[in-house]
Design an enzyme around this catalytic site. Sequence first.
Site, PDB file in Angstrom:
ATOM      1  CD  GLU A 108      24.597   9.191  57.899  1.00 47.79           C
ATOM      2  OE1 GLU A 108      23.907   9.824  58.715  1.00 47.79           O
ATOM      3  OE2 GLU A 108      24.889   9.638  56.750  1.00 47.79           O
ATOM      4  CB  ALA A 161      50.577  51.767  45.354  1.00 50.96           C
ATOM      5  CB  SER A 221      46.320  46.075  43.988  1.00 58.94           C
ATOM      6  OG  SER A 221      45.640  45.546  42.859  1.00 58.94           O
ATOM      7  CD  GLU A 262      37.975  36.312  46.348  1.00 60.87           C
ATOM      8  OE1 GLU A 262      38.870  36.959  45.781  1.00 60.87           O
ATOM      9  OE2 GLU A 262      37.857  35.089  46.240  1.00 60.87           O
ATOM     10  CB  ALA A 314      27.996  47.996  51.848  1.00 56.33           C
TER      11      ALA A 314
END
Length: 359
Positions: free
Chosen positions: A54, A164, A169, A280, A288
């Site tokens: 504002e 894999a 990855s 991540e 968990a």
Amino acid sequence: MVTEDEAMRRAIALAARGLGTTSPNPVVGCLLLDAGGEVVGEGFHAYAGGPHAEIVALAQAGELARGGTCVVTLEPCNHTGRTGPCSDALIAAGVRRVVIAVDDPTPVAAGGAARLRAAGIPVETGVRRPEAELGNIAWLTAVRRGRPYVTWKFAATLDGRSAAVDGTSQWISSAESRSDVHVLRSTVDAIVAGVGTVLADDPQLTVRDLRDNSLAITQPLRVVVDSCGRTPESARVRDAAAPTWIVTADATGPGPDGRVDLSTMLTELFARGVRNVLLEGGPTLAGAFLAAGLVDRVIGYVAPKLLGAGRAALLDAGVGTIADALELDFTDIAQIGGDLRFTATLRSKEPSDHPTRHP
């Protein structure tokens, strides 16, 4: 000339520019319309301690605000913190009407609408409320629950594998998806990963490679869940690129099994001003968090690949039978490069009886 509804839509878009830099404050956007309905000022809250939306809009409008309408995504504050009350600033500027999307749920800042009405200024609330709440969902959820809003982000193949059989990855997801993740990181206050991910992948957990080649104004806090303090001194999460909290069981107060209590950790993050968390961590930490009922939203990047074996994107989430499956509602599905990105929110259910501790 714009309508108040159109002005609110613009204010919501402006508010989004503050994502990732305003905590512990909310994101807020504001437009000022003159008596003829023309936009004479606009602004958004850019960073904690800076001028509120504002005030930015009033400074831009100057005398043109007198007799006009203020359209704002969140109820103007009615207290003095690092800045003065926005309600008093609107009154002093001679605004004749105020349109609000969402009432402020915090006791310390609420009351702006009542203050304006007491000064003889008509106030309308609820204009585009669902859209404005969605844009401010992390802050609103955090202040209502007293813990940060948690988004679990993962990348996986079409058959749900995050690596894999040999552990490789990089890269499951496309370059476009990886760039999109950095944009996502730039909107949060903290990034959480487990020590297992740190030991396996040595991630830096910072905002990089934004589409406009810029860096985030503020790097998120890096949080490593590490009950026994196994994070190496040489780990990239310990570099100077961003602040880091290595969370040990001693830091949160160990549970009976000596592990980090995730709920206590989130409460501590809230006390530190964190309102929006991106999880991540690997499949064990994600499980968990989900088992403890601590995930609010899931963003998945699904690559058009099949592995058939390898590490699953999610391990034990406390589900033993199909009747206990965690249910989600899709809110967005988009193609990012060659991948499919989905966003979904967890459906509310009874509080979990599962422990919130993690190794």
